[in-house]
Design a protein around this motif. Sequence first.
Motif, mmCIF file in Angstrom:
data_model
loop_
_atom_site.group_PDB
_atom_site.id
_atom_site.type_symbol
_atom_site.label_atom_id
_atom_site.label_comp_id
_atom_site.label_asym_id
_atom_site.label_seq_id
_atom_site.Cartn_x
_atom_site.Cartn_y
_atom_site.Cartn_z
ATOM 1 N N GLU A 50 43.568 47.882 38.837
ATOM 2 C CA GLU A 50 42.318 47.629 39.744
ATOM 3 C C GLU A 50 41.432 46.394 39.345
ATOM 4 O OE1 GLU A 50 39.873 50.914 40.980
ATOM 5 O OE2 GLU A 50 41.763 52.101 41.255
ATOM 6 N N ALA A 51 41.619 46.391 38.054
ATOM 7 C CA ALA A 51 40.764 45.079 37.556
ATOM 8 C C ALA A 51 41.532 44.206 37.211
ATOM 9 C CB ALA A 51 39.997 45.492 36.356
ATOM 10 N N GLY A 52 42.795 44.137 37.623
ATOM 11 C CA GLY A 52 43.705 42.941 37.411
ATOM 12 C C GLY A 52 44.288 42.718 36.168
ATOM 13 N N VAL A 53 44.256 44.003 35.109
ATOM 14 C CA VAL A 53 44.480 43.884 33.748
ATOM 15 C C VAL A 53 45.869 44.631 33.569
ATOM 16 C CG1 VAL A 53 44.169 44.348 31.591
ATOM 17 C CG2 VAL A 53 42.342 43.403 32.895
ATOM 18 N N VAL A 54 47.035 44.068 33.458
ATOM 19 C CA VAL A 54 48.131 44.760 33.023
ATOM 20 C C VAL A 54 48.683 44.533 31.902
ATOM 21 C CG1 VAL A 54 50.405 45.365 33.976
ATOM 22 C CG2 VAL A 54 48.677 45.093 35.623
ATOM 23 N N ASP A 55 48.926 45.338 30.953
ATOM 24 C CA ASP A 55 49.402 45.272 29.488
ATOM 25 C C ASP A 55 50.776 45.412 29.844
ATOM 26 O OD1 ASP A 55 50.350 45.177 27.120
ATOM 27 O OD2 ASP A 55 48.805 46.632 26.030
ATOM 28 N N LYS A 99 37.617 46.118 29.605
ATOM 29 C CA LYS A 99 36.157 45.984 29.687
ATOM 30 C C LYS A 99 35.817 44.428 29.641
ATOM 31 C CE LYS A 99 34.324 50.277 27.920
ATOM 32 N NZ LYS A 99 34.410 51.171 26.793
ATOM 33 N N ALA A 100 36.597 43.526 28.877
ATOM 34 C CA ALA A 100 36.515 42.294 29.021
ATOM 35 C C ALA A 100 36.481 41.919 29.910
ATOM 36 C CB ALA A 100 37.379 41.755 27.857
ATOM 37 N N LYS A 101 37.105 42.156 30.791
ATOM 38 C CA LYS A 101 37.369 41.731 32.411
ATOM 39 C C LYS A 101 36.391 42.074 33.222
ATOM 40 C CE LYS A 101 40.215 39.444 35.451
ATOM 41 N NZ LYS A 101 41.374 39.851 36.183
ATOM 42 N N GLY A 104 31.542 46.537 33.578
ATOM 43 C CA GLY A 104 30.816 47.469 34.032
ATOM 44 C C GLY A 104 31.693 48.928 34.058
ATOM 45 N N VAL A 105 33.121 48.698 33.792
ATOM 46 C CA VAL A 105 34.066 49.648 33.947
ATOM 47 C C VAL A 105 33.710 51.062 33.224
ATOM 48 C CG1 VAL A 105 35.550 48.871 32.280
ATOM 49 C CG2 VAL A 105 36.323 50.003 34.590
ATOM 50 N N SER A 106 34.003 52.178 33.855
ATOM 51 C CA SER A 106 33.949 53.265 32.806
ATOM 52 C C SER A 106 35.035 54.103 33.150
ATOM 53 C CB SER A 106 32.758 54.269 33.409
ATOM 54 O OG SER A 106 32.771 54.444 34.702
#
Length: 544
Positions: A50-55, A99-101, A104-106
């Motif tokens: 959702e945040a656009g972060v895929v490892d 969190k870097a991106k 506010g995410v929890s």
Amino acid sequence: MFCYQCEQTNKSQACTTMGVCGKKADVAALQDLTVYALKGLAQVASAGREAGVVDPAVGPFMVAAMFSTLTNVNFDPQRFQVQLNELVAKREALKIAIKAKNPGVSFPAGPADFQPAVSLEDLVKQGEGQAIPDHRDPNPDIESLKQTCIYGIKGVAAYADHAYILGQQDDAVYAYIEKALSESLTTDKDLGFWVNMAMECGQANLKAMELLDAANTGAYGHPTPVSVPLGHRKNKCILVSGHDLHDLYNLLQATEGKGIDIYTHGEMLPCHGYPKLKEFKHFYGHFGTAWQNQQREFAEFPGAILMTTNCIQKPAATYMDHIFTTGLVGWPGATHVPNGDFSAVIEKALAMPGFTDDLDKGAVLTGFARNAVLGVADKVIDAVKSGAIKHFFLVAGCDGAKPGRNYYTEFVEKLPQDTVVLTLACGKFRFFDKQLGDIDGIPRLLDVGQCNDAYSAIQIAVALAGAFNCGVNDLPLSMVLSWYEQKAVAILLTLLSLGIKNIRLGPTLPAFLTPNVLNFLVEQFNIMPISTPDEDIKAILGSA
Ligand code: SF4
Ligand code: SF3
């Protein structure tokens, strides 16, 4: 412990003190904990999407970890401990990246912040708290569908892992697994939602099998029909079991010119059909039958034995010193070798007597994957049009120890001469060496390949349907399947998600299906349990 994921489950209900497969309560707890922790990783990975972060490392790790909980893969508690620690490290690293991106995410509480205990003993205790009966969905039918999805995912994960090892992956498969595992923690979805989730699992599995097909044929060529000796010849020897073509290739390379012959066991039989594997002159023949006969058959093999994946059966003391595991498979006491480094296996084979004579035990045909069958499609279509071939049967799936599995042998033996049997997976060992003859040069028994080659069988069925201008359900084709572990669950979901009806399933139905879910499957897909070979053949072919 509570495990009911396979067909062998105790009293067709659940293994609660010790697995019929040999799984002990500590490993069952560690597997439950692995699935629990994977749900947490899935939640974090979904939030990452959702945040656009895929490892890119998470998907492959997730499928490998899920695969390690599949029946008859890993029985070694220590290895689960290492994997759980790695899982949590990956999850925390992913949280930091998200969190870097998005500061506010929890993240949800529960499995997404699970912390593994330090000692193995305490880890097992944590796992005991994650047994199925303590966390059931309040609605038994939804619980049944959730477990169906989780077991299906284990199968998808197995195929996705194999494909990844050979350089093939698709993020959509990982995205589905993350979504389904995250959703399995919810209790607010209805039956329709979970039916859809199960159908999506079938589609994810189709994709995973397609990737594996591309991986295997891309690396080793399209299988071609080949006759494989069932006897042996005088030489040192190594027996390879499991499903992994890459391990086999590495072993063939490493043993070239060393005076060792390589034999396949179980699901490795179809490897003889792959041109780039077949070209090794010391890739000799096939030894033995299906996984449940390992203790008897392995005891008679005079060389080293390599298990590349499931199914490992509890090794007998007589061969514990010369059975090796690699990849995800493990058994405490059996030597585990890293993938690709088979020096210990080779050393052991050279130190053992090997076969001291030549023995001719006949041969079997394999290699009838989609390319080979569709290469003679015109001949097959003509034979159907002329009436020489009246009906096709896909008699396929897993083997196992239940006496009721003789049904499949008898079924194939009793089929009329104007029928053709396609087969795949280890269930074929119930009849793989029967001489069924041919119809106008087309063998009546066609070995399509391993369980994942269900993809190939689907492609053959779709092509035939295209040629006859009808749907797969309208073809003169009946599917008679046998299941044992969770790859078969995934394949069944694939067939259902493709709308395939009238499947006969045995030897017994899954313990995790409730009567309501079963009724739904009967109503929607006319899926039915096997009865007797005579009755089923009569029901399919009429009085003919
Ligand atoms: Fe029992 Fe099968 Fe689970 Fe093993 S995998 S513990 S036999 S249900
Ligand atoms: Fe067999 Fe284990 Fe299922 Fe690959 S080897 S099909 S049971």
